[in-house]
Scaffold this active site. Structure first.
Site, PDB file in Angstrom:
ATOM      1  N   LYS A   1     -18.007   0.725  -5.941  1.00 29.81           N
ATOM      2  CA  LYS A   1     -18.980  -0.141  -5.268  1.00 29.81           C
ATOM      3  C   LYS A   1     -20.309   0.595  -5.014  1.00 29.81           C
ATOM      4  O   LYS A   1     -20.381   1.823  -5.126  1.00 29.81           O
ATOM      5  CB  LYS A   1     -18.361  -0.659  -3.960  1.00 29.81           C
ATOM      6  CG  LYS A   1     -17.143  -1.573  -4.191  1.00 29.81           C
ATOM      7  CD  LYS A   1     -16.656  -2.196  -2.871  1.00 29.81           C
ATOM      8  CE  LYS A   1     -15.485  -3.124  -3.094  1.00 29.81           C
ATOM      9  NZ  LYS A   1     -15.052  -3.799  -1.829  1.00 29.81           N
TER      10      LYS A   1
ATOM     11  N   GLU B   1      -9.941 -10.681 -13.682  1.00 34.03           N
ATOM     12  CA  GLU B   1     -11.083  -9.815 -13.374  1.00 34.03           C
ATOM     13  C   GLU B   1     -11.506  -8.996 -14.596  1.00 34.03           C
ATOM     14  O   GLU B   1     -12.704  -8.791 -14.823  1.00 34.03           O
ATOM     15  CB  GLU B   1     -10.729  -8.908 -12.192  1.00 34.03           C
ATOM     16  CG  GLU B   1     -10.562  -9.720 -10.903  1.00 34.03           C
ATOM     17  CD  GLU B   1     -10.016  -8.914  -9.725  1.00 34.03           C
ATOM     18  OE1 GLU B   1      -9.762  -7.696  -9.887  1.00 34.03           O
ATOM     19  OE2 GLU B   1      -9.864  -9.503  -8.645  1.00 34.03           O
TER      20      GLU B   1
ATOM     21  N   ASN C   1     -16.709  -0.207   1.365  1.00 34.75           N
ATOM     22  CA  ASN C   1     -15.444   0.523   1.276  1.00 34.75           C
ATOM     23  C   ASN C   1     -15.162   1.134  -0.107  1.00 34.75           C
ATOM     24  O   ASN C   1     -14.022   1.265  -0.515  1.00 34.75           O
ATOM     25  CB  ASN C   1     -14.287  -0.333   1.790  1.00 34.75           C
ATOM     26  CG  ASN C   1     -14.081  -1.601   0.993  1.00 34.75           C
ATOM     27  OD1 ASN C   1     -14.776  -1.845   0.021  1.00 34.75           O
ATOM     28  ND2 ASN C   1     -13.114  -2.391   1.395  1.00 34.75           N
TER      29      ASN C   1
ATOM     30  N   HIS D   1     -13.128  -1.312  -5.376  1.00 36.22           N
ATOM     31  CA  HIS D   1     -12.326  -2.539  -5.489  1.00 36.22           C
ATOM     32  C   HIS D   1     -11.213  -2.276  -6.481  1.00 36.22           C
ATOM     33  O   HIS D   1     -11.424  -1.569  -7.469  1.00 36.22           O
ATOM     34  CB  HIS D   1     -13.169  -3.712  -6.007  1.00 36.22           C
ATOM     35  CG  HIS D   1     -12.317  -4.824  -6.561  1.00 36.22           C
ATOM     36  ND1 HIS D   1     -11.705  -5.750  -5.762  1.00 36.22           N
ATOM     37  CD2 HIS D   1     -11.925  -5.090  -7.837  1.00 36.22           C
ATOM     38  CE1 HIS D   1     -10.980  -6.558  -6.534  1.00 36.22           C
ATOM     39  NE2 HIS D   1     -11.100  -6.188  -7.792  1.00 36.22           N
TER      40      HIS D   1
ATOM     41  N   TYR E   1     -15.981 -12.916  -6.420  1.00 38.98           N
ATOM     42  CA  TYR E   1     -15.294 -13.012  -5.125  1.00 38.98           C
ATOM     43  C   TYR E   1     -15.125 -14.470  -4.670  1.00 38.98           C
ATOM     44  O   TYR E   1     -15.037 -14.732  -3.469  1.00 38.98           O
ATOM     45  CB  TYR E   1     -16.056 -12.217  -4.070  1.00 38.98           C
ATOM     46  CG  TYR E   1     -15.768 -10.721  -4.078  1.00 38.98           C
ATOM     47  CD1 TYR E   1     -14.489 -10.233  -3.814  1.00 38.98           C
ATOM     48  CD2 TYR E   1     -16.778  -9.790  -4.310  1.00 38.98           C
ATOM     49  CE1 TYR E   1     -14.221  -8.867  -3.804  1.00 38.98           C
ATOM     50  CE2 TYR E   1     -16.511  -8.420  -4.298  1.00 38.98           C
ATOM     51  CZ  TYR E   1     -15.232  -7.976  -4.044  1.00 38.98           C
ATOM     52  OH  TYR E   1     -14.957  -6.621  -4.017  1.00 38.98           O
TER      53      TYR E   1
HETATM   54  P1  RTP Z   1     -11.288  -5.572  -2.774  1.00 43.80           P
HETATM   55  O1  RTP Z   1     -10.988  -6.989  -3.186  1.00 43.80           O
HETATM   56  O2  RTP Z   1     -12.762  -5.284  -2.679  1.00 43.80           O
HETATM   57  O3  RTP Z   1     -10.555  -4.573  -3.629  1.00 43.80           O
HETATM   58  O4  RTP Z   1     -10.709  -5.327  -1.320  1.00 43.80           O
HETATM   59  P2  RTP Z   1      -9.313  -5.773  -0.735  1.00 43.80           P
HETATM   60  O5  RTP Z   1      -8.482  -6.460  -1.788  1.00 43.80           O
HETATM   61  O6  RTP Z   1      -8.718  -4.574  -0.077  1.00 43.80           O
HETATM   62  O7  RTP Z   1      -9.766  -6.800   0.367  1.00 43.80           O
HETATM   63  P3  RTP Z   1     -10.048  -8.370   0.237  1.00 43.80           P
HETATM   64  O8  RTP Z   1      -9.259  -9.045   1.300  1.00 43.80           O
HETATM   65  O9  RTP Z   1      -9.898  -8.838  -1.171  1.00 43.80           O
HETATM   66  O10 RTP Z   1     -11.585  -8.465   0.659  1.00 43.80           O
HETATM   67  C1  RTP Z   1     -12.621  -8.219  -0.281  1.00 43.80           C
HETATM   68  C2  RTP Z   1     -13.695  -7.372   0.374  1.00 43.80           C
HETATM   69  O11 RTP Z   1     -14.303  -8.116   1.407  1.00 43.80           O
HETATM   70  C3  RTP Z   1     -14.655  -7.266   2.483  1.00 43.80           C
HETATM   71  N1  RTP Z   1     -14.005  -7.688   3.698  1.00 43.80           N
HETATM   72  N2  RTP Z   1     -14.592  -7.683   4.838  1.00 43.80           N
HETATM   73  N3  RTP Z   1     -15.188  -7.926   7.573  1.00 43.80           N
HETATM   74  C4  RTP Z   1     -13.982  -8.258   7.125  1.00 43.80           C
HETATM   75  O12 RTP Z   1     -13.105  -8.687   7.876  1.00 43.80           O
HETATM   76  C5  RTP Z   1     -13.706  -8.107   5.722  1.00 43.80           C
HETATM   77  N4  RTP Z   1     -12.564  -8.392   5.130  1.00 43.80           N
HETATM   78  C6  RTP Z   1     -12.748  -8.114   3.820  1.00 43.80           C
HETATM   79  C7  RTP Z   1     -14.192  -5.875   2.132  1.00 43.80           C
HETATM   80  O13 RTP Z   1     -15.287  -5.137   1.637  1.00 43.80           O
HETATM   81  C8  RTP Z   1     -13.169  -6.107   1.043  1.00 43.80           C
HETATM   82  O14 RTP Z   1     -13.079  -5.007   0.173  1.00 43.80           O
HETATM   83 MG    MG Z   2      -9.216  -8.068  -2.934  1.00 43.78          MG
END
Ligand code: RTP
Ligand code: MG
Length: 143
Positions: A11, A128, A114, A117, A51
């Site tokens: 990222k 994806e 973070n 991804h 997303y």
């Molecule tokens: P990613 O898709 O980026 O790999 O991350 P992830 O699966 O661990 O998390 P996901 O639930 O898919 O959320 C995508 C991205 O959205 C941001 N996020 N912010 N502020 C919040 O509560 C929140 N929750 C998610 C994060 O940057 C996350 O990587």
């Molecule tokens: Mg995710």
């Protein structure tokens, strides 16, 4: 477990901090081979499409703002159990919850910024990968 592919993004925060090489080293040390890669500065349309599953979430605009704030590096990783293995080395979404030694524990700024991804399942990995790469851009590894 058969050879599997997953999709990964370094990222904008991690690219800005010159962590591309360090993160690639983690992938390779974990037995994940890079079989396709490119740098891209996402348009809003590209980030929103990628997303789309989060489009109704309160953090969606912030997520798109961040993901379009600078270049990212996108890659396809290949290896045994690649989806799960990549999620394991990434660590939890919120770096405060990520296990020591994971990419997010070591390199993430916050839950929003973070560092990486990674696809969360085989079906999302396939979607994806196809979102960013044509079949011709992926180089299967024979050794
Ligand atoms: P990613 O898709 O980026 O790999 O991350 P992830 O699966 O661990 O998390 P996901 O639930 O898919 O959320 C995508 C991205 O959205 C941001 N996020 N912010 N502020 C919040 O509560 C929140 N929750 C998610 C994060 O940057 C996350 O990587
Ligand atoms: Mg995710």
């Amino acid at each position: 477990m058969a050879l599997e592919r997953t999709f990964s993004i370094i990222k904008p925060d991690a690219v800005a901090k010159n962590l591309i090489g360090a993160i690639y080293q983690r992938f390779e040390a974990a037995g994940l081979k890079i079989v396709a890669a490119k740098m891209v500065h996402l348009s809003r349309e590209q980030a929103e499409g990628f997303y789309a599953e989060h489009s109704e979430r309160p953090f969606f605009k912030a997520l798109v703002d961040f993901m379009t704030s600078g270049p990212v590096v996108v890659q396809v990783l290949e290896g045994e159990d690649a989806v799960r293995r990549n999620r394991e080395i990434m660590g939890a979404t919120n770096p405060a919850d990520a296990l020591a030694g994971t990419l997010r524990a070591d390199y993430a700024n916050s839950i929003d910024e973070n560092a990486v991804h990674g696809s969360d399942a085989a079906a999302s990995a396939a979607r994806e990968i196809a979102y960013f790469f044509s079949d011709e851009e992926i180089c299967p590894r024979t050794r």
